[in-house]
Scaffold this active site. Structure first.
Site, PDB file in Angstrom:
ATOM      1  N   ASN A   1      71.771  47.170  52.657  1.00  0.00           N
ATOM      2  CA  ASN A   1      71.731  46.903  51.221  1.00  0.00           C
ATOM      3  C   ASN A   1      72.209  48.128  50.449  1.00  0.00           C
ATOM      4  O   ASN A   1      71.955  49.274  50.833  1.00  0.00           O
ATOM      5  CB  ASN A   1      70.343  46.435  50.748  1.00  0.00           C
ATOM      6  CG  ASN A   1      69.216  47.336  51.178  1.00  0.00           C
ATOM      7  OD1 ASN A   1      69.266  47.950  52.225  1.00  0.00           O
ATOM      8  ND2 ASN A   1      68.187  47.420  50.345  1.00  0.00           N
ATOM      9  N   ILE A   2      72.942  47.849  49.379  1.00  0.00           N
ATOM     10  CA  ILE A   2      73.482  48.911  48.535  1.00  0.00           C
ATOM     11  C   ILE A   2      73.059  48.625  47.104  1.00  0.00           C
ATOM     12  O   ILE A   2      73.486  47.627  46.508  1.00  0.00           O
ATOM     13  CB  ILE A   2      75.023  48.976  48.661  1.00  0.00           C
ATOM     14  CG1 ILE A   2      75.421  49.209  50.134  1.00  0.00           C
ATOM     15  CG2 ILE A   2      75.593  50.086  47.765  1.00  0.00           C
ATOM     16  CD1 ILE A   2      76.903  49.114  50.417  1.00  0.00           C
ATOM     17  N   GLU A   3      72.179  49.477  46.598  1.00  0.00           N
ATOM     18  CA  GLU A   3      71.652  49.261  45.250  1.00  0.00           C
ATOM     19  C   GLU A   3      72.473  50.039  44.230  1.00  0.00           C
ATOM     20  O   GLU A   3      73.189  50.981  44.569  1.00  0.00           O
ATOM     21  CB  GLU A   3      70.169  49.663  45.215  1.00  0.00           C
ATOM     22  CG  GLU A   3      69.360  48.805  46.177  1.00  0.00           C
ATOM     23  CD  GLU A   3      67.868  49.070  46.129  1.00  0.00           C
ATOM     24  OE1 GLU A   3      67.428  50.064  45.505  1.00  0.00           O
ATOM     25  OE2 GLU A   3      67.124  48.251  46.727  1.00  0.00           O
TER      26      GLU A   3
ATOM     27  N   GLU B   1      72.862  41.453  54.300  1.00  0.00           N
ATOM     28  CA  GLU B   1      73.474  40.280  54.939  1.00  0.00           C
ATOM     29  C   GLU B   1      74.855  39.993  54.358  1.00  0.00           C
ATOM     30  O   GLU B   1      75.812  39.717  55.071  1.00  0.00           O
ATOM     31  CB  GLU B   1      72.585  39.042  54.736  1.00  0.00           C
ATOM     32  CG  GLU B   1      71.222  39.122  55.380  1.00  0.00           C
ATOM     33  CD  GLU B   1      70.159  39.756  54.500  1.00  0.00           C
ATOM     34  OE1 GLU B   1      70.482  40.639  53.669  1.00  0.00           O
ATOM     35  OE2 GLU B   1      68.984  39.374  54.639  1.00  0.00           O
TER      36      GLU B   1
ATOM     37  N   CYS C   1      72.876  42.714  49.050  1.00  0.00           N
ATOM     38  CA  CYS C   1      72.009  42.705  50.233  1.00  0.00           C
ATOM     39  C   CYS C   1      72.796  43.028  51.504  1.00  0.00           C
ATOM     40  O   CYS C   1      74.014  42.804  51.580  1.00  0.00           O
ATOM     41  CB  CYS C   1      71.372  41.333  50.430  1.00  0.00           C
ATOM     42  SG  CYS C   1      70.248  40.843  49.123  1.00  0.00           S
TER      43      CYS C   1
HETATM   44  N1  THU Z   1      67.460  42.855  50.410  1.00  0.00           N
HETATM   45  C1  THU Z   1      68.339  42.705  51.433  1.00  0.00           C
HETATM   46  O1  THU Z   1      69.233  43.526  51.625  1.00  0.00           O
HETATM   47  N2  THU Z   1      68.216  41.631  52.229  1.00  0.00           N
HETATM   48  C2  THU Z   1      67.176  40.740  52.167  1.00  0.00           C
HETATM   49  O2  THU Z   1      67.108  39.850  52.998  1.00  0.00           O
HETATM   50  C3  THU Z   1      66.182  40.861  51.118  1.00  0.00           C
HETATM   51  C4  THU Z   1      66.435  41.897  50.096  1.00  0.00           C
HETATM   52  C5  THU Z   1      67.542  44.064  49.592  1.00  0.00           C
HETATM   53  C6  THU Z   1      68.058  43.890  48.200  1.00  0.00           C
HETATM   54  C7  THU Z   1      67.421  45.077  47.504  1.00  0.00           C
HETATM   55  O3  THU Z   1      68.239  46.217  47.697  1.00  0.00           O
HETATM   56  C8  THU Z   1      66.115  45.297  48.242  1.00  0.00           C
HETATM   57  O4  THU Z   1      66.264  44.627  49.468  1.00  0.00           O
HETATM   58  C9  THU Z   1      64.891  44.785  47.508  1.00  0.00           C
HETATM   59  O5  THU Z   1      65.062  43.494  47.083  1.00  0.00           O
END
Ligand code: THU
Length: 148
Positions: free
Chosen positions: A58-60, A71, A69
């Site tokens: 995940n990259i915020e 995935e 996310c």
């Molecule tokens: N996130 C994912 O990368 N995959 C998931 O299946 C659930 C949520 C990430 C998005 C965000 O960066 C962090 O988790 C919190 O929601």
């Protein structure tokens, strides 16, 4: 034991080993997560029909809605490299065991890999689902046909 059954047992063992490797790749990918806001690191690894593994984390973003996310990163990486047949996706979240994909990711997975196997892991064990179990009634391209 006949040759045929030995072959099938070997095949099953190989499948399990490759799932194990796929899970390891998801764990490694989670280390690259840019999760400065949520502190929730996720890794995903996607096995293509041709045996290639694409990983994602995940990259915020400071503008939160632009976060992506793990995935979707893995799927978009694969699609952008011309790979569009997928076998399995392993997902690992550092903070939570057996974390499922969010709704947005399920929609993308449904669009591009309806028959995907999804492996949710705690780092050691995994639970296996079919994509269609996680999103049984899904919106898809067929609903965009105005003639029906
Ligand atoms: N996130 C994912 O990368 N995959 C998931 O299946 C659930 C949520 C990430 C998005 C965000 O960066 C962090 O988790 C919190 O929601």
């Amino acid at each position: 034991m006949c040759l045929l059954s030995s072959f099938f047992i070997l095949l099953i063992l190989m499948t399990k080993i490759s799932y194990h490797d796929l899970i390891k790749e998801a764990i490694v990918a989670s280390k690259n997560a840019k999760a400065n806001y949520s502190n929730f690191k996720v890794g995903a690894s996607l096995l293509t029909a041709s045996g290639i593994v694409f990983t994602g984390c995940n990259i915020e973003c400071s503008s939160y809605g632009l976060t992506i996310c793990a995935e979707r990163v893995a799927i978009y990486k694969a699609l952008s490299e011309g790979q569009d047949e997928f076998v399995a996706l392993a997902i690992y979240a550092e903070e939570k065991a057996f974390c499922p994909p969010c709704g947005a990711c399920l929609q993308v997975i449904n669009d591009y890999a309806r028959d995907l196997k999804i492996l949710l892991t705690d780092g050691n064990n995994f639970k296996e689902y079919l994509m269609s179990e996680l999103l049984p009634i899904a919106f898809n391209v067929n609903y965009l046909n105005h003639d029906d």
